[in-house]
Scaffold this motif. Structure first.
Motif, PDB file in Angstrom:
ATOM      1  N   MET A   1       0.882  -2.813   0.873  1.00 49.49           N
ATOM      2  CA  MET A   1       0.331  -3.971   0.166  1.00 49.49           C
ATOM      3  C   MET A   1      -1.079  -4.254   0.670  1.00 49.49           C
ATOM      4  O   MET A   1      -1.347  -4.188   1.867  1.00 49.49           O
ATOM      5  CB  MET A   1       1.219  -5.203   0.397  1.00 49.49           C
ATOM      6  CG  MET A   1       0.767  -6.453  -0.329  1.00 49.49           C
ATOM      7  SD  MET A   1       0.877  -6.262  -2.116  1.00 49.49           S
ATOM      8  CE  MET A   1       0.267  -7.823  -2.697  1.00 49.49           C
ATOM      9  N   ASN A   2      -1.993  -4.582  -0.254  1.00 50.35           N
ATOM     10  CA  ASN A   2      -3.374  -4.860   0.101  1.00 50.35           C
ATOM     11  C   ASN A   2      -3.507  -6.279   0.673  1.00 50.35           C
ATOM     12  O   ASN A   2      -3.171  -7.264   0.024  1.00 50.35           O
ATOM     13  CB  ASN A   2      -4.264  -4.710  -1.132  1.00 50.35           C
ATOM     14  CG  ASN A   2      -5.719  -4.874  -0.805  1.00 50.35           C
ATOM     15  OD1 ASN A   2      -6.216  -5.983  -0.724  1.00 50.35           O
ATOM     16  ND2 ASN A   2      -6.413  -3.759  -0.603  1.00 50.35           N
ATOM     17  N   GLY A   3      -4.017  -6.370   1.923  1.00 51.89           N
ATOM     18  CA  GLY A   3      -4.134  -7.659   2.589  1.00 51.89           C
ATOM     19  C   GLY A   3      -5.122  -8.582   1.911  1.00 51.89           C
ATOM     20  O   GLY A   3      -4.940  -9.803   1.886  1.00 51.89           O
ATOM     21  N   ASN A 271     -10.859  -5.004   4.306  1.00 53.77           N
ATOM     22  CA  ASN A 271      -9.883  -4.740   3.245  1.00 53.77           C
ATOM     23  C   ASN A 271      -8.640  -4.013   3.801  1.00 53.77           C
ATOM     24  O   ASN A 271      -8.300  -2.893   3.374  1.00 53.77           O
ATOM     25  CB  ASN A 271     -10.530  -3.897   2.146  1.00 53.77           C
ATOM     26  CG  ASN A 271      -9.674  -3.850   0.879  1.00 53.77           C
ATOM     27  OD1 ASN A 271      -8.781  -4.675   0.689  1.00 53.77           O
ATOM     28  ND2 ASN A 271      -9.928  -2.874   0.025  1.00 53.77           N
ATOM     29  N   THR A 273      -4.765  -2.887   4.939  1.00 52.18           N
ATOM     30  CA  THR A 273      -3.484  -2.651   4.268  1.00 52.18           C
ATOM     31  C   THR A 273      -2.351  -3.143   5.167  1.00 52.18           C
ATOM     32  O   THR A 273      -2.329  -2.849   6.368  1.00 52.18           O
ATOM     33  CB  THR A 273      -3.276  -1.153   3.984  1.00 52.18           C
ATOM     34  OG1 THR A 273      -4.328  -0.697   3.127  1.00 52.18           O
ATOM     35  CG2 THR A 273      -1.931  -0.905   3.318  1.00 52.18           C
ATOM     36  N   ASN A 275       0.893  -2.998   6.924  1.00 55.31           N
ATOM     37  CA  ASN A 275       1.725  -1.858   7.324  1.00 55.31           C
ATOM     38  C   ASN A 275       3.114  -2.281   7.782  1.00 55.31           C
ATOM     39  O   ASN A 275       3.699  -1.659   8.673  1.00 55.31           O
ATOM     40  CB  ASN A 275       1.022  -1.078   8.451  1.00 55.31           C
ATOM     41  CG  ASN A 275      -0.298  -0.499   7.997  1.00 55.31           C
ATOM     42  OD1 ASN A 275      -0.394   0.075   6.916  1.00 55.31           O
ATOM     43  ND2 ASN A 275      -1.333  -0.664   8.806  1.00 55.31           N
ATOM     44  N   SER A 348      -1.307  -6.025   9.329  1.00 53.26           N
ATOM     45  CA  SER A 348      -2.204  -4.907   9.032  1.00 53.26           C
ATOM     46  C   SER A 348      -2.455  -4.058  10.277  1.00 53.26           C
ATOM     47  O   SER A 348      -2.794  -2.875  10.179  1.00 53.26           O
ATOM     48  CB  SER A 348      -3.543  -5.427   8.501  1.00 53.26           C
ATOM     49  OG  SER A 348      -3.346  -6.144   7.290  1.00 53.26           O
TER      50      SER A 348
END
Length: 566
Positions: A1-3, A271, A273, A275, A348
């Motif tokens: 998912m993109n933070g 940007n 991700t 984890n 992240s």
């Protein structure tokens, strides 16, 4: 998912909630921008002192933004990042921000009275005494937990005996903050500068303190800092608000908002991700998502302690009623955003679904410190800044709660109207005596260590929220205002926290051993836990009878004057 998407959605969600739901509450209950607030009606130069909107916002935000919005979401990530995120969003908007704003609103409408005195006004004298005793016991846990956090953060020596320079520098900056805050308070009091001038002077002082503290670190161990922190709590509790706490919180807001801004900008640039898995399960490491999630993520979603700040200090400094939305509702949403950012940043930094080793503070500080280094800030300065931010989160909480604890004990022994104060009540009503008694008991609890106190503190904190919400529902009903928006939060929080307190009592009881010191400290925790549960049931009984059996009266006409824009 993109933070970045998560943080962006959270910002949009909170902004919409403020502009729509927050303003709807203002329109529904009504505020009068022409009314004289308690800060003007009862100005005494000590507790009741009118201040600008940003000053009160800074005081409110600095006081409520303790260690919780960083620690709670990171610990709760063991269930996955999605449950923690949803509770931060939903809890922050419909539980926490509503509670904080309503507590501030009710207090301002009632001469700046604390929650205990509000309960007497709308529930009765017995309810007031029960609630005040609950609040006082709760403040002991808060002071103990956060004082231990600060003392260990300031510890200038690592486990191997080497010098911990960032900790010592943060300690030095904190000590400077105390003395500079007093001078800044005198400056504001004497010259009454415009907001822009005050902001510029404050920022210059902030930079000077950072530079001086980094250049001249103070090396003492945690035991010494524990004494210093409790000494500071005593001074902060008895001095006038304008002289120490208010200017200190104002200066601390540069740290807190700077940390939040740096974290958000870092997310935008890096940007990252996420984890971590979105959902791990309903039971992890022997812990059930219900009720653990809802007491672990406390300050970032809903915290009973916030209501004590709203009604205990902020309500006495509000300059205009129209400032209440940004101070009560807005400050809570900013704290919820801090919780979301902390969750995203730490998740992240995970590797294959496993968070980095170390405490939540260390992980968060390291990640945000890395963001500052991306902007060219030297590593040493970045680490010192983040360490100072962490300590500021806790320091600005314990000075407020020490003052609230002192006031709760004084109010507990205050005589009924028309009766004389006896010798015992007169003794405990003394400012210095009530402060000393509060801090001595808190120090005894502090010796148990932050990690041992936190589970009980978390459960008690959320239970306090349930009690405050039901008391505020009584206020709204009695004054003819709609209060249905509080019914679900108060019921849910009571069920969650009573379940968690039962688990805490069982855990403390199982830890009791033969060692006299351990038995004394754990025994004191057990007594407080059982007392909190008993008091909570009694408070709910009194408030419930009033809520579902009382007749309401229409609020005075001027209180229904709506504000077109807030």
């Amino acid at each position: 998912m993109n933070g970045l998407m998560v943080v962006g959605f959270a910002i949009a969600f909170f902004a919409t909630a403020y502009l729509v739901y927050g303003r709807w509450l203002v329109k529904t209950w009504g505020v009068d921008p022409l009314a004289k607030t308690p800060a003007h009606q009862l100005e005494d130069g000590k507790d009741y002192t009118p201040a600008s909107k940003f000053t009160v916002f800074a005081d409110q935000f600095s006081s409520i933004a303790g260690a919780g919005p960083i620690t709670g979401p990171i610990i709760a990530a063991m269930f996955g990042w999605l449950p923690a995120l949803l509770w931060l969003l939903i809890g922050g908007v419909f539980f926490g921000a509503v509670q904080d704003f309503t507590a501030l609103y009710a207090s301002v409408k009632n001469q700046g009275k604390s929650m205990g005195m509000l309960i007497e006004e709308y529930v009765g004298k017995t309810g007031r005494r029960l609630f005040l005793l609950f609040c006082w016991l709760f403040t002991l846990l808060v002071i103990a937990a956060f004082a231990d956090i600060v003392a260990n953060t300031f510890n200038g020596f690592a486990k191997d005996g080497s010098l911990a320079v960032p900790n010592a520098s943060a300690a030095s900056i904190s000590m400077l903050y105390i003395f500079v805050a007093i001078a800044f308070g005198f400056f504001i009091r004497k010259f009454q500068p415009k907001e822009g001038v005050k902001l510029a002077v404050g920022f210059v002082l902030f930079l000077a303190m950072m530079a001086t503290g980094i250049a001249f670190p103070m090396y003492f161990d945690a035991s010494v800092w524990r004494y210093v922190v409790f000494g500071y709590c005593f001074v902060a509790s008895v001095l006038p608000m304008w002289l120490l706490m208010q200017p200190r919180d104002y200066l601390s807001s540069f740290l807190l908002l700077g940390m939040l801004a740096g974290a958000i900008i870092g997310v935008l640039v890096a940007n990252p991700t996420i984890n971590m898995p979105a959902f791990v399960g309903f039971e992890v490491k022997g812990l059930s998502l219900f009720p653990i999630l809802f007491i672990t993520v406390a300050c970032g979603a809903v915290s009973g302690f916030h209501s004590l700040v709203s009604s205990g200090t902020s309500s006495k400094t509000i300059d205009n009623e129209k400032d209440m939305l940004s101070v009560g509702y807005g400050a809570m949403l900013v704290e919820s955003l801090l919780g979301v950012v902390a969750l995203v940043i730490v998740c992240s930094a995970a590797t294959d679904g496993v968070l980095p080793s170390g405490t939540p503070f260390q992980t968060f500080a390291g990640a945000v410190g890395g963001f500052f280094m991306m902007f060219g800030l030297p590593k040493h300065v970045a680490v010192c800044f983040m360490t100072m931010c962490v300590s500021a989160l806790a320091m600005t909480t314990i000075d407020s709660v020490a003052r609230i604890g002192r006031m709760s004990l004084q109010e507990l022994f205050a005589p009924e109207e028309g009766t004389e104060m006896g010798p015992v009540a007169k003794f405990f009503s003394n400012t210095y005596v009530s402060t000393t008694v509060t801090l001595i008991l808190a120090y005894m609890l502090c010796l148990a260590g932050y990690m041992n106190i936190w589970p009980l503190f978390g459960a008690a904190n959320q239970l306090l929220s349930a009690l405050v919400l039901i008391a505020l529902a009584v206020f709204l009903r009695t004054t003819g205002r709609k209060g249905w928006m509080l019914y679900v939060p108060m019921t849910f929080m009571f069920l969650v926290t009573m379940s968690a307190l039962v688990l805490s009592v069982m855990g403390i009881y199982n830890k009791l051993g033969t060692d006299s010191f351990v038995f004394m400290v754990d025994g004191l925790q057990l007594i407080i836990a059982l007392a909190l549960m008993t008091l909570a049931v009694l408070v709910v009984e009194h408030c419930g009878l009033e809520l579902f059996g009382s007749k309401h009266k229409e609020p005075e006409e001027e209180e229904h004057e709506p504000v077109a824009s807030v």
